[in-house]
Design a protein around this motif. Sequence first.
Motif, PDB file in Angstrom:
ATOM      1  N   LEU A  32     -40.021  17.895 -11.560  1.00 19.00           N
ATOM      2  CA  LEU A  32     -40.161  18.498 -12.508  1.00 19.00           C
ATOM      3  C   LEU A  32     -41.967  18.285 -11.230  1.00 19.00           C
ATOM      4  O   LEU A  32     -43.163  18.852 -10.593  1.00 19.00           O
ATOM      5  CB  LEU A  32     -41.740  18.500 -13.691  1.00 19.00           C
ATOM      6  N   VAL A  33     -41.813  16.650 -11.257  1.00 17.01           N
ATOM      7  CA  VAL A  33     -43.348  16.235 -10.692  1.00 17.01           C
ATOM      8  C   VAL A  33     -43.177  15.960  -9.112  1.00 17.01           C
ATOM      9  O   VAL A  33     -43.885  15.781  -8.262  1.00 17.01           O
ATOM     10  CB  VAL A  33     -43.481  14.215 -11.008  1.00 17.01           C
ATOM     11  N   THR A  34     -41.564  15.637  -8.684  1.00 18.72           N
ATOM     12  CA  THR A  34     -41.047  16.001  -7.617  1.00 18.72           C
ATOM     13  C   THR A  34     -41.538  17.490  -6.554  1.00 18.72           C
ATOM     14  O   THR A  34     -41.795  17.704  -6.250  1.00 18.72           O
ATOM     15  CB  THR A  34     -39.502  15.729  -7.395  1.00 18.72           C
ATOM     16  N   ALA A  35     -41.044  18.704  -7.807  1.00 20.33           N
ATOM     17  CA  ALA A  35     -40.936  19.807  -7.416  1.00 20.33           C
ATOM     18  C   ALA A  35     -42.759  20.022  -7.947  1.00 20.33           C
ATOM     19  O   ALA A  35     -43.098  20.875  -6.346  1.00 20.33           O
ATOM     20  CB  ALA A  35     -40.578  20.556  -8.476  1.00 20.33           C
ATOM     21  N   ALA A  36     -43.595  19.713  -7.489  1.00 21.97           N
ATOM     22  CA  ALA A  36     -45.086  20.403  -7.768  1.00 21.97           C
ATOM     23  C   ALA A  36     -46.004  19.100  -6.206  1.00 21.97           C
ATOM     24  O   ALA A  36     -45.965  20.014  -5.814  1.00 21.97           O
ATOM     25  CB  ALA A  36     -46.157  18.783  -8.925  1.00 21.97           C
ATOM     26  N   ALA A  37     -45.073  18.051  -6.065  1.00 23.34           N
ATOM     27  CA  ALA A  37     -45.499  17.495  -4.986  1.00 23.34           C
ATOM     28  C   ALA A  37     -45.140  18.565  -3.727  1.00 23.34           C
ATOM     29  O   ALA A  37     -46.264  18.226  -2.434  1.00 23.34           O
ATOM     30  CB  ALA A  37     -44.685  16.306  -5.241  1.00 23.34           C
ATOM     31  N   VAL A  38     -43.992  18.005  -3.465  1.00 25.63           N
ATOM     32  CA  VAL A  38     -43.228  19.043  -2.151  1.00 25.63           C
ATOM     33  C   VAL A  38     -44.225  20.508  -2.407  1.00 25.63           C
ATOM     34  O   VAL A  38     -45.070  21.119  -0.931  1.00 25.63           O
ATOM     35  CB  VAL A  38     -41.779  19.801  -2.940  1.00 25.63           C
ATOM     36  N   LEU A  39     -44.277  21.612  -3.842  1.00 28.22           N
ATOM     37  CA  LEU A  39     -45.370  22.722  -3.799  1.00 28.22           C
ATOM     38  C   LEU A  39     -46.503  22.410  -3.212  1.00 28.22           C
ATOM     39  O   LEU A  39     -47.390  23.367  -1.813  1.00 28.22           O
ATOM     40  CB  LEU A  39     -45.194  23.151  -4.484  1.00 28.22           C
ATOM     41  N   VAL A  40     -47.540  21.054  -3.758  1.00 23.95           N
ATOM     42  CA  VAL A  40     -48.422  21.011  -2.929  1.00 23.95           C
ATOM     43  C   VAL A  40     -48.546  20.770  -1.082  1.00 23.95           C
ATOM     44  O   VAL A  40     -49.316  21.153  -0.344  1.00 23.95           O
ATOM     45  CB  VAL A  40     -49.483  19.852  -4.183  1.00 23.95           C
ATOM     46  N   PHE A  41     -47.771  20.259  -1.248  1.00 22.16           N
ATOM     47  CA  PHE A  41     -47.451  19.559   0.173  1.00 22.16           C
ATOM     48  C   PHE A  41     -47.436  20.962   1.153  1.00 22.16           C
ATOM     49  O   PHE A  41     -48.176  21.314   2.571  1.00 22.16           O
ATOM     50  CB  PHE A  41     -46.394  19.017   0.492  1.00 22.16           C
ATOM     51  N   ARG A  42     -46.628  21.791   0.729  1.00 15.16           N
ATOM     52  CA  ARG A  42     -46.321  22.882   1.458  1.00 15.16           C
ATOM     53  C   ARG A  42     -47.619  23.858   1.699  1.00 15.16           C
ATOM     54  O   ARG A  42     -48.059  23.955   2.761  1.00 15.16           O
ATOM     55  CB  ARG A  42     -45.141  23.934   1.257  1.00 15.16           C
ATOM     56  N   LEU A  43     -47.857  23.851   0.506  1.00 14.33           N
ATOM     57  CA  LEU A  43     -49.853  24.730   0.290  1.00 14.33           C
ATOM     58  C   LEU A  43     -51.072  23.957   1.422  1.00 14.33           C
ATOM     59  O   LEU A  43     -51.275  24.659   2.028  1.00 14.33           O
ATOM     60  CB  LEU A  43     -50.850  24.887  -0.559  1.00 14.33           C
TER      61      LEU A  43
END
Length: 332
Positions: A247-258
């Motif tokens: 979950l935290v990895t997915a959050a980091a990837v999402l924030v990075f893409r945004l």
Amino acid sequence: MGYDGDQQAGGGMGDAFGVGGRHRRALYGFTLRVSAVTALLGLAILACGFAAAWDTFEGVRDYADANIANEDSYSAYAENARPELVKVGLMMLPPILVLALLVVSVLHAAYAVGDSRAGRDGGALTVGDLWRHIRPRLRAAVAVNALTGLAVGAVGMAGLVLWALVEGGEVPGVEPTPLHGTASPQYTLVGWVLPIAVGCLGLLLYFRLAAATAETVLERRSPFAALSRSWVLTRRARLRTLGLGTLVTAAAVLVFRLALYAAAPLVHFAGLGMLWLSDDNVWITGVLVMVLPSVVALLLLPPAVMPLVCAVFARLHGDLRGREEARRPQVV
């Protein structure tokens, strides 16, 4: 009823938002200070890299202008410029890795301290108090995260090497598939599925070792002992650890893409500034425009994502430690 160590990840994520309790302001204030210093140092490293490559880019422009004037074909970079640019990139890599290591170590240590103090009575925790708790164990925290990075990096490198061997036709019985060609089952399995699986094992290894910083800071264990304790603690909650880490990895990837998209206006003005500064050198400006979005996105991760990541693993460590102590027989 015994403790189910593999309880759902959602509850652990919810608990993470309460890490620190009344110390939340001190923790995020500390995070903002670390993030500001990180941004200054990161941009300084980037500026030093471009300064070191300045003359090389001037040579590239002269090369391209001469070929255009002679109506000859030209490439973006002269062949003799490539080694110099690669050398500059390799020179920038060590300070970037050291900076990332320090940021991760300091923030994990801070949130471990905040989580350990959350349930105690006493005065409010300040930014200065956090630093005083972290400083004596900072070297050990850095060592723990360096060892974790080496272990995870070795696993990730194994997957990358496997992929490179397949693409180079070095694996017997597996032929690389040309672009737009139909891939064979062997190539799909060995060239893509297996390297991706190895990379995922690297992430799983990181999740299992992520509680080691809290162990070395709070329990004053040596780096190797802390890594071993993290492995033992998370072994009792494998699914929970995997779920929270995912979950935290997915959050980091999402924030990075945004953040990549959010950096677009800044990249535009930075490109205009570089054109003015370099007297319209489109080559150095083009490289800046390509790398700056990723730099900005990475610099936004500490204030935007690291509080959640650090809080999740600090709470996971605190919960697993508490349940381990509760299972111990009480001495009367």
